[in-house]
Motif scaffolding. Structure first.
Motif, short mmCIF file in Angstrom:
data_model
loop_
_atom_site.label_atom_id
_atom_site.label_comp_id
_atom_site.label_asym_id
_atom_site.label_seq_id
_atom_site.Cartn_x
_atom_site.Cartn_y
_atom_site.Cartn_z
N SER A 1 3.74 12.81 -34.10
CA SER A 1 2.97 12.40 -32.95
C SER A 1 3.69 12.91 -31.70
O SER A 1 4.86 12.60 -31.48
CB SER A 1 2.84 10.87 -32.91
N LYS A 2 3.00 13.69 -30.90
CA LYS A 2 3.62 14.35 -29.75
C LYS A 2 3.71 13.41 -28.56
O LYS A 2 3.15 13.64 -27.49
CB LYS A 2 2.86 15.63 -29.40
N HIS A 3 4.41 12.32 -28.77
CA HIS A 3 4.67 11.30 -27.75
C HIS A 3 6.05 10.75 -28.10
O HIS A 3 6.31 10.44 -29.27
CB HIS A 3 3.62 10.19 -27.86
N LEU A 4 6.93 10.67 -27.14
CA LEU A 4 8.27 10.16 -27.41
C LEU A 4 8.19 8.83 -28.14
O LEU A 4 7.52 7.90 -27.68
CB LEU A 4 9.05 9.98 -26.10
N HIS A 5 8.83 8.75 -29.28
CA HIS A 5 8.91 7.49 -30.02
C HIS A 5 10.25 7.44 -30.73
O HIS A 5 10.75 8.44 -31.22
CB HIS A 5 7.74 7.33 -31.00
N VAL A 6 10.82 6.25 -30.73
CA VAL A 6 12.12 6.03 -31.32
C VAL A 6 11.96 5.06 -32.48
O VAL A 6 11.35 4.00 -32.32
CB VAL A 6 13.11 5.47 -30.27
N HIS A 7 12.49 5.44 -33.63
CA HIS A 7 12.42 4.60 -34.83
C HIS A 7 13.70 3.78 -34.92
O HIS A 7 14.80 4.33 -34.78
CB HIS A 7 12.32 5.46 -36.10
N ILE A 8 13.56 2.50 -35.15
CA ILE A 8 14.69 1.62 -35.47
C ILE A 8 14.41 1.14 -36.88
O ILE A 8 13.37 0.54 -37.14
CB ILE A 8 14.80 0.46 -34.48
N ARG A 9 15.33 1.44 -37.80
CA ARG A 9 15.03 1.16 -39.20
C ARG A 9 16.23 0.60 -39.93
O ARG A 9 17.37 0.81 -39.56
CB ARG A 9 14.50 2.41 -39.87
N ALA A 10 15.93 -0.11 -41.01
CA ALA A 10 16.97 -0.65 -41.89
C ALA A 10 16.44 -0.62 -43.32
O ALA A 10 15.24 -0.77 -43.55
CB ALA A 10 17.34 -2.07 -41.49
N VAL B 1 4.93 10.61 -22.57
CA VAL B 1 6.11 11.46 -22.45
C VAL B 1 6.12 12.26 -23.75
O VAL B 1 6.11 11.67 -24.83
CB VAL B 1 7.41 10.62 -22.32
N GLY B 2 6.13 13.56 -23.65
CA GLY B 2 6.00 14.41 -24.83
C GLY B 2 7.10 14.23 -25.86
O GLY B 2 6.84 14.19 -27.05
N SER B 3 8.35 14.12 -25.41
CA SER B 3 9.47 13.94 -26.33
C SER B 3 10.70 13.60 -25.51
O SER B 3 10.67 13.61 -24.26
CB SER B 3 9.72 15.20 -27.16
N LEU B 4 11.80 13.39 -26.17
CA LEU B 4 13.07 13.14 -25.50
C LEU B 4 13.43 14.29 -24.58
O LEU B 4 14.04 14.10 -23.53
CB LEU B 4 14.17 12.92 -26.55
N LEU B 5 13.02 15.50 -24.94
CA LEU B 5 13.35 16.69 -24.14
C LEU B 5 12.62 16.73 -22.81
O LEU B 5 13.05 17.44 -21.90
CB LEU B 5 13.04 17.96 -24.94
N THR B 6 11.52 15.99 -22.67
CA THR B 6 10.76 16.01 -21.42
C THR B 6 10.87 14.70 -20.65
O THR B 6 10.21 14.54 -19.63
CB THR B 6 9.28 16.34 -21.68
N LEU B 7 11.68 13.78 -21.12
CA LEU B 7 11.88 12.50 -20.44
C LEU B 7 12.79 12.72 -19.24
O LEU B 7 13.98 12.98 -19.40
CB LEU B 7 12.49 11.48 -21.41
N ASP B 8 12.21 12.62 -18.03
CA ASP B 8 13.00 12.91 -16.83
C ASP B 8 12.96 11.82 -15.77
O ASP B 8 13.43 12.02 -14.66
CB ASP B 8 12.57 14.25 -16.23
N SER C 1 19.58 2.10 -38.20
CA SER C 1 19.63 3.46 -37.68
C SER C 1 18.62 3.56 -36.55
O SER C 1 17.56 2.92 -36.60
CB SER C 1 19.27 4.49 -38.75
N VAL C 2 18.93 4.39 -35.58
CA VAL C 2 18.04 4.65 -34.45
C VAL C 2 17.86 6.16 -34.42
O VAL C 2 18.84 6.90 -34.40
CB VAL C 2 18.63 4.14 -33.13
N LEU C 3 16.60 6.62 -34.43
CA LEU C 3 16.38 8.05 -34.43
C LEU C 3 15.08 8.42 -33.72
O LEU C 3 14.17 7.60 -33.59
CB LEU C 3 16.37 8.61 -35.86
N THR C 4 15.03 9.65 -33.27
CA THR C 4 13.81 10.22 -32.74
C THR C 4 13.71 11.64 -33.28
O THR C 4 14.70 12.22 -33.70
CB THR C 4 13.77 10.19 -31.19
N ASN C 5 12.51 12.17 -33.29
CA ASN C 5 12.26 13.52 -33.80
C ASN C 5 11.86 14.42 -32.64
O ASN C 5 11.33 13.96 -31.63
CB ASN C 5 11.16 13.50 -34.86
N LEU C 6 12.08 15.72 -32.84
CA LEU C 6 11.74 16.72 -31.81
C LEU C 6 11.02 17.89 -32.45
O LEU C 6 11.19 18.16 -33.64
CB LEU C 6 13.02 17.22 -31.13
N GLY C 7 10.23 18.58 -31.66
CA GLY C 7 9.57 19.80 -32.14
C GLY C 7 8.66 19.54 -33.32
O GLY C 7 7.92 18.55 -33.35
N ASP C 8 8.71 20.42 -34.30
CA ASP C 8 7.84 20.31 -35.47
C ASP C 8 8.07 19.04 -36.27
O ASP C 8 7.20 18.60 -37.01
CB ASP C 8 8.00 21.52 -36.39
#
Length: 114
Positions: free
Chosen positions: A97-106, A52-59, A86-93
C-alpha cells in the motif's frame, strides 16, 4: 469486504472507515489499529491520517514527531504484554500500500510468505 485491490488501503479504506477496524489509538494526525489481515499473532499498523507516500517522503517534522510518539507508545504496550516486538516499515516495491505505514508485531508468522 472483498479483498482490496487498489494501491492505498489506508486513504481508501482504513482512515475513512469503509471497513470496521479494531482501533488501538487515534487522534487528529495518527491512526493505529490491528491489521485487517494479520501476518503475526500481534500485528498493529500505525499510519498518518494524511497521505504520505512512504518514509522517504515524510518531511513534516511535527508529523514525524507525533508518529514516532504513537509508535513508541504502542510498541511499549506490545513489549509489556508479549515480552518483545518488532517495528518495521516497507519501501519501494516491498510496500504493498503506497501510504506510509509502520507495522508493530509480535510472535511467529501465522503463514508462510508466498
Amino acid at each position: 469486504m472483498a479483498r482490496y485491490s487498489g494501491n492505498d488501503f489506508y486513504c481508501d479504506v482504513a482512515i475513512p472507515r469503509r471497513e470496521p477496524l479494531d482501533v488501538v489509538f487515534e487522534d487528529r494526525d495518527v491512526l493505529a489499529f490491528h491489521h485487517t489481515r494479520p501476518f503475526w499473532p500481534v500485528h498493529i499498523v500505525v499510519v498518518p491520517k494524511i497521505h504520505v507516500g512512504s518514509l522517504l517522503t515524510l518531511d513534516d517534522p511535527v508529523l514525524v514527531s507525533r508518529l514516532l510518539e504513537v509508535i513508541q507508545s504502542v510498541a511499549a504496550d506490545v513489549v509489556a504484554r508479549h515480552d518483545g516486538a518488532s517495528v518495521l516499515t516497507n519501501l519501494g516495491d516491498y510496500q504493498d500500500s503506497k501510504h506510509l505505514h509502520v507495522h508493530i508485531r509480535a510472535g511467529q508468522p501465522l503463514r508462510q510468505v508466498s
